[in-house]
Design an enzyme around this catalytic site. Structure first.
Site, PDB file in Angstrom:
ATOM      1  N   ASN A 166       4.277 -10.778  18.872  1.00 44.95           N
ATOM      2  CA  ASN A 166       5.260 -11.110  18.086  1.00 44.95           C
ATOM      3  C   ASN A 166       6.500 -10.282  17.865  1.00 44.95           C
ATOM      4  O   ASN A 166       7.356 -10.329  17.136  1.00 44.95           O
ATOM      5  CB  ASN A 166       4.841 -11.311  16.477  1.00 44.95           C
ATOM      6  CG  ASN A 166       4.247 -10.104  16.009  1.00 44.95           C
ATOM      7  OD1 ASN A 166       4.437  -9.019  16.348  1.00 44.95           O
ATOM      8  ND2 ASN A 166       3.471 -10.246  14.735  1.00 44.95           N
ATOM      9  N   GLU A 196       6.062  -5.872  11.227  1.00 45.12           N
ATOM     10  CA  GLU A 196       6.129  -7.146  11.899  1.00 45.12           C
ATOM     11  C   GLU A 196       7.487  -8.095  11.431  1.00 45.12           C
ATOM     12  O   GLU A 196       8.199  -7.627  10.826  1.00 45.12           O
ATOM     13  CB  GLU A 196       4.985  -7.997  10.745  1.00 45.12           C
ATOM     14  CG  GLU A 196       3.696  -7.001  10.729  1.00 45.12           C
ATOM     15  CD  GLU A 196       2.685  -7.623  11.876  1.00 45.12           C
ATOM     16  OE1 GLU A 196       3.412  -7.804  12.975  1.00 45.12           O
ATOM     17  OE2 GLU A 196       1.657  -7.745  11.853  1.00 45.12           O
ATOM     18  N   ASP A 255       0.636   4.265  13.104  1.00 46.53           N
ATOM     19  CA  ASP A 255      -0.043   3.462  12.145  1.00 46.53           C
ATOM     20  C   ASP A 255      -1.539   3.641  11.696  1.00 46.53           C
ATOM     21  O   ASP A 255      -2.236   4.179  12.514  1.00 46.53           O
ATOM     22  CB  ASP A 255       0.281   2.005  12.252  1.00 46.53           C
ATOM     23  CG  ASP A 255       0.116   1.718  13.558  1.00 46.53           C
ATOM     24  OD1 ASP A 255      -0.516   2.210  14.360  1.00 46.53           O
ATOM     25  OD2 ASP A 255       0.672   0.698  14.034  1.00 46.53           O
TER      26      ASP A 255
END
Ligand code: PGA
Length: 245
Positions: free
Chosen positions: A136, A143, A67
């Protein structure tokens, strides 16, 4: 999933670098998927040491990073391109034209994502994908969501991620809100996956990834479906795994 619990961060980094080194010794022209973040820094340092000792060679390796922040130039010291150069590429003999990172300044994001996938395909696919994991449960910048995002795409970063990454920026406001990330399908297509986690704040996430329901709300849980995943954690990150080890 194969789970290795290391005593500490240094041992975690040794185990991870040994796995990557054996991949390169078995297949010198491996296609590596690489990650940024604090966790792999020790692994990169050990690989640099092995390279300097003449044990491994990167001349035929191709590397694709997971990324990049959208809006940062490769020369920006906060970009992942800069991170990779500083922590790894500047210290090994990988030809720079064989290192790929999404272009954070791409004028046409859709085209950039499409071309990134095409380049991975042309290279023959990723042999070994290195991953960190967010608090998370994100892998790459995938995400928590209501669905798994398949291929390389533009991401709106979570508040949790923005706060976690603020330590690399002068202020919270400077953290980019957008990024380009490989998708879950891109990651799942890698032949082998090596995920690293260190520290007690990752313990619940690691336990959820290994034992929990497979859900896009904890993106890393999808790795339960991959046939060749090695997870290397230190004792703290592995603390909630309990007796299953
Ligand atoms: P960290 O980041 O290694 O800095 O904890 C991991 C991630 O967000 O994937």
């Amino acid at each position: 999933m194969r789970i290795i619990v290391a005593n500490d961060y240094d041992q975690l980094s040794s185990r991870a670098s040994d796995i990557i080194a054996s991949q390169l010794i078995l297949k010198p022209n491996s296609v590596l998927g690489l990650a940024t973040g604090s966790t792999p820094i020790g692994t990169y340092a050990k690989l640099i040491g092995m390279f300097q000792d003449g044990k491994i060679d990167f001349a035929d390796v191709i590397a694709f990073n997971l990324d990049e922040y959208y809006g940062l130039a490769a020369q920006d010291h906060r970009s992942y391109a800069f991170f990779m150069a500083t922590h790894f590429f500047n210290h090994i003999n990988i030809p720079r034209e064989r290192t790929y990172i999404p272009n954070g300044l791409a004028p046409d994001i859709e085209e950039e994502c499409y071309q990134y996938e095409a380049k991975i395909r042309q290279a023959g696919g990723i042999d070994l994908q290195l991953l960190g994991i967010g608090h998370n449960g994100h892998i790459g910048f995938n995400e928590p969501d209501v669905k798994f995002e398949a291929l390389t795409h533009l991401v709106h970063l979570d508040e949790d991620t923005i706060h976690a990454n603020a330590r690399f920026f002068a202020s919270l406001d400077e953290v980019p809100r957008l990024a380009i990330s490989m998708g879950i399908k891109t990651i799942m297509h890698a032949r082998k996956i090596l995920l690293l986690a260190s520290g007690k704040e990752k313990a619940a996430t690691i336990a959820g990834m290994v034992h929990g329901k497979i859900t896009p709300e904890l993106p890393a849980s999808v790795l339960q479906l991959h046939p060749d995943v090695t997870v290397v954690v230190d004792k703290e990150a592995g603390a909630a795994l309990g007796s299953i080890r």
